[in-house]
Scaffold this active site. Sequence first.
Site, PDB file in Angstrom:
ATOM      1  N   LYS A  90      27.016 -53.963 -41.473  1.00 31.99           N
ATOM      2  CA  LYS A  90      25.617 -54.630 -42.184  1.00 31.99           C
ATOM      3  C   LYS A  90      24.986 -53.961 -42.999  1.00 31.99           C
ATOM      4  CE  LYS A  90      21.727 -56.367 -43.768  1.00 31.99           C
ATOM      5  NZ  LYS A  90      20.991 -55.900 -44.458  1.00 31.99           N
TER       6      LYS A  90
ATOM      7  N   GLY B 177      21.581 -58.743 -39.748  1.00 30.83           N
ATOM      8  CA  GLY B 177      21.086 -57.602 -38.990  1.00 30.83           C
ATOM      9  C   GLY B 177      21.010 -58.119 -37.534  1.00 30.83           C
TER      10      GLY B 177
ATOM     11  N   GLY C  18      16.880 -46.473 -40.145  1.00 36.30           N
ATOM     12  CA  GLY C  18      15.699 -47.028 -40.460  1.00 36.30           C
ATOM     13  C   GLY C  18      14.219 -46.272 -40.128  1.00 36.30           C
TER      14      GLY C  18
ATOM     15  N   THR D  38      10.487 -46.458 -37.875  1.00 31.66           N
ATOM     16  CA  THR D  38      10.220 -47.053 -36.612  1.00 31.66           C
ATOM     17  C   THR D  38      10.331 -48.040 -36.086  1.00 31.66           C
ATOM     18  OG1 THR D  38       9.669 -44.298 -36.626  1.00 31.66           O
ATOM     19  CG2 THR D  38       8.807 -46.212 -34.443  1.00 31.66           C
TER      20      THR D  38
ATOM     21  N   GLU E  42      17.987 -43.786 -35.664  1.00 32.98           N
ATOM     22  CA  GLU E  42      17.960 -42.673 -36.446  1.00 32.98           C
ATOM     23  C   GLU E  42      16.901 -43.549 -36.897  1.00 32.98           C
ATOM     24  OE1 GLU E  42      18.899 -39.964 -36.218  1.00 32.98           O
ATOM     25  OE2 GLU E  42      20.949 -40.383 -34.925  1.00 32.98           O
TER      26      GLU E  42
ATOM     27  N   CYS F 121      16.029 -38.525 -44.545  1.00 32.36           N
ATOM     28  CA  CYS F 121      14.658 -39.197 -43.694  1.00 32.36           C
ATOM     29  C   CYS F 121      14.117 -37.254 -43.526  1.00 32.36           C
ATOM     30  CB  CYS F 121      15.728 -39.271 -42.732  1.00 32.36           C
ATOM     31  SG  CYS F 121      17.482 -39.178 -41.881  1.00 32.36           S
TER      32      CYS F 121
ATOM     33  N   ALA G 181      21.901 -31.234 -43.360  1.00 33.62           N
ATOM     34  CA  ALA G 181      22.454 -30.499 -42.133  1.00 33.62           C
ATOM     35  C   ALA G 181      23.542 -30.854 -42.808  1.00 33.62           C
ATOM     36  CB  ALA G 181      22.094 -32.594 -40.857  1.00 33.62           C
TER      37      ALA G 181
END
Length: 503
Positions: free
Chosen positions: A179, A219, A235, A237, A257, A291, A454
């Site tokens: 999704k 979702g 997404g 917190t 995450e 992020c 990263a």
Amino acid sequence: MTANHKDQVLAALRACGVREEELGGDLTSRTPLTGDSLLSVPRASREDVAEAIEAADSAFKQWRDVPAPVRGNVVKRWGELLTEHKRDLAILVQAEAGKSMSEAEGEVQEMIDICDFAVGQSRMLYGKTMPSERPGHRLMETWHPIGVVGVISAFNFPVAVYSWNTAIALVCGNTVVWKPSEMCVLSALGAHSLLARAVSDCDAPADIHRLVLADRTAGEAIVDDPRVALVSATGSTRMGKEIAPRVAQRFGRYLLELGGNNAAIVTPSADLDLALRGIVFAAAGTAGQRCTTLRRLLVHNSIADSLVPRIADAYGTLTIGDPRDESVLVGPLVNETSFNAMQQALQDAEAQGGEILCGGKRVLADEFPNAFYVQPAIVKMPAQTEVVQAETFAPILYVMTYENFDEAIEMHNAVPQGLSSAIFTQDQSEAERFLASSGSDCGIANVNIGTSGAEIGGAFGGEKETGGGRESGSDAWKAYMRRATNTINYSGELPLAQGVKFL
């Protein structure tokens, strides 16, 4: 939205294998480049999501018994198709996420890289063999697929993070229901179509990967369905706090995450030219919508007066605008909601004693009245006040000073999030202390490089309110498998462990 751009998007979709009948519906993709609508797709219902999960669950019962290296062939083929259509998929990413072409192509390259990694991993799903205390016995562990993996992805990396999960999940023997963000349905269609072609080319079960295009209700259906063994969600917190208890209530697994409030420490020994480059990209790249974006800068008070003005000057050279112009470095915020959140954060920062050193204003409003381009902002703060403690998904860099290294570490760790971190120093002792257990409390800790960028070879994820999950490289594959401990008795006798006597 110009006709030429829409034609370009349509051409990219067709090149990726998206059929005309997959377009048209009431879920509309909007481009942050201009604020205009792109194309629409059919919206999946909760019943559609349930059907997709059922199909993936059924396919799993066949897929799990396919040898792992053979499963790797599907991902290998996907990587080949992604390489062939890198530009096509990047066009879709740019249109929906507002990235420069360099960053959009870099995102697709991440997909290609994780495919390469996963193909190798398909031959390295290792278990340990341990010595048994009983003669004539062998003790070992084996790893097995877990079932359907539900992937819920975010707008800022519409295809890369999804691919981290999908490539690894597939070689581990799982099936996937994806999704994507409702803001990035076209790039999702492109990525899915290429994978569907790889599945067909390799004669794999068609339903090992299913795509559901919908809003939040889809979702929720994935989160609550007991047939979904693992929910991997990227997404906020706030979202994670909703998902975790719901999945835990049904004894499912989750991999989260979530938010990042990333900081960099700049010490007196730092190479300031190097630090400058690392800071500016990490703080202003992708318009602050990563992020891993740098949001807090902790500078030793002896160098702050020389470094901070240089950062502000560098901000003044950043080209802001439509990233289809390849000279542009900073594209738009994703929508008006993000712009309003940035403005509110800047007002709160000033109310809490902050001073805006540069940026923060909307630009190009006359040219793009429905899009939201902003100047990246630098705000000098007296302390880590309430606004600094929160993550604002926009290009705001809060600058604070410190007196000694222990204070810097304490300031660094004094936020609820724990994703990425960095230190700029030429002092080995400072670098080692930053990486030690008493140093950075983040999942990612870098030396002489910024918080962003990263590589897929390392496990990606963070601690505290970032969620604690790990994706991509290293041994992150274990999150997608279950472990079984096996004891094999070839002795012809039946001794019990710990010397227990029964019969």
